[in-house]
Design a protein around this motif. Sequence first.
Motif, PDB file in Angstrom:
ATOM      1  N   MET A 260     -13.791  78.012  -6.440  1.00 24.89           N
ATOM      2  CA  MET A 260     -12.792  78.835  -7.140  1.00 24.89           C
ATOM      3  C   MET A 260     -13.247  79.119  -8.549  1.00 24.89           C
ATOM      4  N   ASP A 261     -12.911  80.297  -9.032  1.00 27.17           N
ATOM      5  CA  ASP A 261     -13.161  80.629 -10.435  1.00 27.17           C
ATOM      6  C   ASP A 261     -12.145  81.687 -10.846  1.00 27.17           C
ATOM      7  N   GLY A 262     -11.560  81.508 -12.010  1.00 21.36           N
ATOM      8  CA  GLY A 262     -10.627  82.505 -12.535  1.00 21.36           C
ATOM      9  C   GLY A 262      -9.418  82.745 -11.659  1.00 21.36           C
ATOM     10  N   GLY A 263      -8.983  81.730 -10.935  1.00 22.00           N
ATOM     11  CA  GLY A 263      -7.746  81.860 -10.165  1.00 22.00           C
ATOM     12  C   GLY A 263      -7.917  82.520  -8.822  1.00 22.00           C
ATOM     13  N   VAL A 264      -9.154  82.742  -8.384  1.00 21.93           N
ATOM     14  CA  VAL A 264      -9.381  83.296  -7.043  1.00 21.93           C
ATOM     15  C   VAL A 264     -10.424  82.454  -6.324  1.00 21.93           C
ATOM     16  N   ILE A 265     -10.436  82.574  -4.992  1.00 22.07           N
ATOM     17  CA  ILE A 265     -11.489  81.930  -4.214  1.00 22.07           C
ATOM     18  C   ILE A 265     -12.688  82.857  -4.196  1.00 22.07           C
ATOM     19  N   VAL A 266     -13.787  82.388  -4.724  1.00 22.14           N
ATOM     20  CA  VAL A 266     -14.976  83.224  -4.811  1.00 22.14           C
ATOM     21  C   VAL A 266     -15.815  83.085  -3.552  1.00 22.14           C
ATOM     22  N   GLU A 267     -15.882  81.842  -3.062  1.00 19.36           N
ATOM     23  CA  GLU A 267     -16.754  81.593  -1.921  1.00 19.36           C
ATOM     24  C   GLU A 267     -16.146  80.481  -1.079  1.00 19.36           C
ATOM     25  N   ASP A 268     -16.283  80.591   0.221  1.00 15.55           N
ATOM     26  CA  ASP A 268     -15.654  79.640   1.139  1.00 15.55           C
ATOM     27  C   ASP A 268     -16.574  79.521   2.342  1.00 15.55           C
ATOM     28  N   GLY A 269     -17.111  78.338   2.594  1.00 15.01           N
ATOM     29  CA  GLY A 269     -18.009  78.221   3.739  1.00 15.01           C
ATOM     30  C   GLY A 269     -18.481  76.801   3.961  1.00 15.01           C
ATOM     31  N   ARG A 270     -19.477  76.648   4.836  1.00 15.85           N
ATOM     32  CA  ARG A 270     -20.057  75.337   5.084  1.00 15.85           C
ATOM     33  C   ARG A 270     -20.674  74.818   3.790  1.00 15.85           C
ATOM     34  N   PRO A 271     -20.646  73.494   3.588  1.00 14.66           N
ATOM     35  CA  PRO A 271     -21.182  72.958   2.321  1.00 14.66           C
ATOM     36  C   PRO A 271     -22.646  73.323   2.093  1.00 14.66           C
ATOM     37  N   GLU A 272     -23.452  73.289   3.182  1.00 17.11           N
ATOM     38  CA  GLU A 272     -24.872  73.571   2.959  1.00 17.11           C
ATOM     39  C   GLU A 272     -25.069  75.025   2.541  1.00 17.11           C
ATOM     40  N   GLN A 273     -24.101  75.875   2.893  1.00 19.73           N
ATOM     41  CA  GLN A 273     -24.210  77.262   2.463  1.00 19.73           C
ATOM     42  C   GLN A 273     -23.693  77.422   1.021  1.00 19.73           C
ATOM     43  N   VAL A 274     -22.446  76.953   0.745  1.00 22.46           N
ATOM     44  CA  VAL A 274     -21.855  77.186  -0.580  1.00 22.46           C
ATOM     45  C   VAL A 274     -22.629  76.426  -1.663  1.00 22.46           C
ATOM     46  N   ILE A 275     -22.975  75.169  -1.363  1.00 22.06           N
ATOM     47  CA  ILE A 275     -23.684  74.385  -2.374  1.00 22.06           C
ATOM     48  C   ILE A 275     -25.191  74.608  -2.281  1.00 22.06           C
ATOM     49  N   GLY A 276     -25.691  74.687  -1.031  1.00 24.41           N
ATOM     50  CA  GLY A 276     -27.141  74.804  -0.855  1.00 24.41           C
ATOM     51  C   GLY A 276     -27.666  76.198  -1.118  1.00 24.41           C
ATOM     52  N   ALA A 277     -26.947  77.219  -0.657  1.00 30.04           N
ATOM     53  CA  ALA A 277     -27.445  78.587  -0.819  1.00 30.04           C
ATOM     54  C   ALA A 277     -26.307  79.520  -1.198  1.00 30.04           C
ATOM     55  N   PRO A 278     -25.736  79.336  -2.398  1.00 29.26           N
ATOM     56  CA  PRO A 278     -24.579  80.138  -2.778  1.00 29.26           C
ATOM     57  C   PRO A 278     -24.910  81.632  -2.824  1.00 29.26           C
ATOM     58  N   ARG A 279     -23.935  82.450  -2.366  1.00 36.45           N
ATOM     59  CA  ARG A 279     -24.165  83.887  -2.337  1.00 36.45           C
ATOM     60  C   ARG A 279     -23.832  84.533  -3.665  1.00 36.45           C
ATOM     61  N   HIS A 280     -22.851  83.944  -4.377  1.00 35.63           N
ATOM     62  CA  HIS A 280     -22.368  84.613  -5.581  1.00 35.63           C
ATOM     63  C   HIS A 280     -23.017  84.045  -6.842  1.00 35.63           C
ATOM     64  N   ALA A 281     -23.187  84.931  -7.809  1.00 33.47           N
ATOM     65  CA  ALA A 281     -23.800  84.530  -9.071  1.00 33.47           C
ATOM     66  C   ALA A 281     -22.955  83.485  -9.779  1.00 33.47           C
ATOM     67  N   ARG A 282     -21.636  83.657  -9.688  1.00 31.13           N
ATOM     68  CA  ARG A 282     -20.745  82.712 -10.380  1.00 31.13           C
ATOM     69  C   ARG A 282     -20.892  81.310  -9.791  1.00 31.13           C
ATOM     70  N   THR A 283     -21.019  81.235  -8.479  1.00 27.05           N
ATOM     71  CA  THR A 283     -21.203  79.935  -7.841  1.00 27.05           C
ATOM     72  C   THR A 283     -22.524  79.313  -8.292  1.00 27.05           C
ATOM     73  N   ARG A 284     -23.579  80.129  -8.278  1.00 25.94           N
ATOM     74  CA  ARG A 284     -24.898  79.621  -8.691  1.00 25.94           C
ATOM     75  C   ARG A 284     -24.857  79.128 -10.131  1.00 25.94           C
ATOM     76  N   HIS A 285     -24.206  79.930 -10.989  1.00 21.17           N
ATOM     77  CA  HIS A 285     -24.092  79.579 -12.402  1.00 21.17           C
ATOM     78  C   HIS A 285     -23.386  78.234 -12.565  1.00 21.17           C
ATOM     79  N   PHE A 286     -22.246  78.081 -11.856  1.00 17.73           N
ATOM     80  CA  PHE A 286     -21.471  76.842 -11.948  1.00 17.73           C
ATOM     81  C   PHE A 286     -22.289  75.652 -11.456  1.00 17.73           C
ATOM     82  N   LEU A 287     -22.938  75.832 -10.310  1.00 13.18           N
ATOM     83  CA  LEU A 287     -23.682  74.719  -9.722  1.00 13.18           C
ATOM     84  C   LEU A 287     -24.858  74.316 -10.592  1.00 13.18           C
ATOM     85  N   SER A 288     -25.520  75.292 -11.196  1.00 15.52           N
ATOM     86  CA  SER A 288     -26.679  74.945 -12.022  1.00 15.52           C
ATOM     87  C   SER A 288     -26.240  74.148 -13.246  1.00 15.52           C
ATOM     88  N   ARG A 289     -25.068  74.512 -13.797  1.00 12.54           N
ATOM     89  CA  ARG A 289     -24.563  73.766 -14.959  1.00 12.54           C
ATOM     90  C   ARG A 289     -24.144  72.368 -14.550  1.00 12.54           C
TER      91      ARG A 289
END
Lengths: 264, 277
Positions: A213-242
């Motif tokens: 979630m970011d900014g009050g919406v669900i940005v990405e929803d999926g299997r953990p290996e996909q959302v954490i391992g290979a995020p599709r969205h830039a915001r997810t990647r940005h958050f995970l890298s930090r």
Amino acid sequence: MTTPEIRVQGLRKSFGDNQVLRGIDLEIGQGEVVCVIGPSGSGKSTLLRCVNLLEEPTEGRVFVGGTEITDPDVDIDAARRRIGMVFQQFNLFPHLSVTENLTLPQRRVLGRDKAQAARVAAENLARVGLAEKADAFPSALSGGQQQRVAIARALAMGPEVMLFDEPTSALDPELVGDVLAVMRGLAREGMTMMVVTHEMTFAREVADRVVFMDGGVIVEDGRPEQVIGAPRHARTRHFLSRLLDPAMAEVEEGIADRPGTDRA
Amino acid sequence: MADTDTGVQPKRTGLTRTRRRRLSRGAQYAVLAAAVIAFALTADWGRLQNQFAQPGIARQLFPDLITVALKNTVLYTLSGFVVGLALGMVIALMRLSSVGPYRWLAGIYIEIFRGLPALLIFIFVGVGVPLAFPEVQYPGGTYGKVAVALGLVSAAYMAETIRAGIQAVPKGQTEAARSLGFSPARAMVSIILPQAFRIILPPLTNELVLLFKDSSLVLFLGVTLEQRELSKFGNDLASQTANSTPILVAGLCYLLITVPLSLVVRRMETKALKEIR
């Protein structure tokens, strides 16, 4: 597919002018473990608190086990008995011993007799590995032990769903493991769990699904290996890298594309 | 000029820190000693003893001093405290109610009864109410009257104390209780109030000490010999014997109760501080 255990439809929540949730749709099936991750202020805790109506949604509907929680005519106390909740700050009752923390709600809310409540309490304390602390007071326990008691207290009510609001965020790092182990055990037993957390390892290993979630919406929803391992969205990647390497984070400049930043 | 390097120099008094401390302490002791000596020299000890400390008169006070006066003081105070606590609890909950008129009523009550001298309330309860409602009888006669009057006064203070205590219990406690299925009322009774009372035990005990002293106002309600409490008793015997010894003895009886209570409060407070740490 059977009816989902938790169903959230078009959920919005504002505090004054501040829109914290901007339209959430989410379904969690029976026995599913869903981890909700995201930066602070993204609304993930508010979403969790809307599921048992500790926060009242501004708009939208929430169903748990087929009952509409958001229906104004629903017996909310009865509905909450089916939903266990674990808080970041444990919130044990400090004036009661560990056992009394578990027996008092059973007796006052479920009307169980003394002997039965004590038996259920003992079972659940054993389940979280704290049988020997039955007579201690919360102030004599470590943070990790307090949180495990809090989990046992929720379980003693026989819930069908467990909500966890950053259960390990207030703990010293070396105490996190015990709490996560208890949660892992619960997941294995088939409990339906919704977990707001920053523990990526836990999310990756235990969760069936990860919701970012970011900014009050669900940005990405999926299997953990996909959302954490290979995020599709830039915001997810940005958050995970930090999150994974805070020391490498740069001072943010291009934050205009992040709607969540209006609530620091 | 010789000293040009810094420009500004701190003013020097010519005293080291040790010397200054010694001087200051010496001066304070000197003032104290002078005051004690002046008092000892100017007071007429013979007259003072004659007027305030005659063992013969003090002996006459017993056993009524204890069996009537002290007993009544304790009885009046405790009954007033119980009424005040019950009423204060109701008002505190009204003050926290989600229903507006309840909050306003509680606020008005608190402002009025905290703002009025206890004496006026005693006269109101003892004289005003019986005149206005001749058919109304206080249960227990004078005892009932005193309980109501003291209760009305102390309820206003206790309501504010209890409200503060309830609000001092962290919000997470209510949330935890509600998430377990407690109704708001059950959560208040089983979870919040027990913790609130632990917090407000010291200020409530202070209120009890204040009530002990206020119980002397029963004097204005008109009491029989058997209903006299310490102040009235001391005052009556002082005029009977034309000597102030009974006043001194009655005063000592108050201290006998209030000083230990204060000590208990102080111990509770230090204990509470330790628990927070």
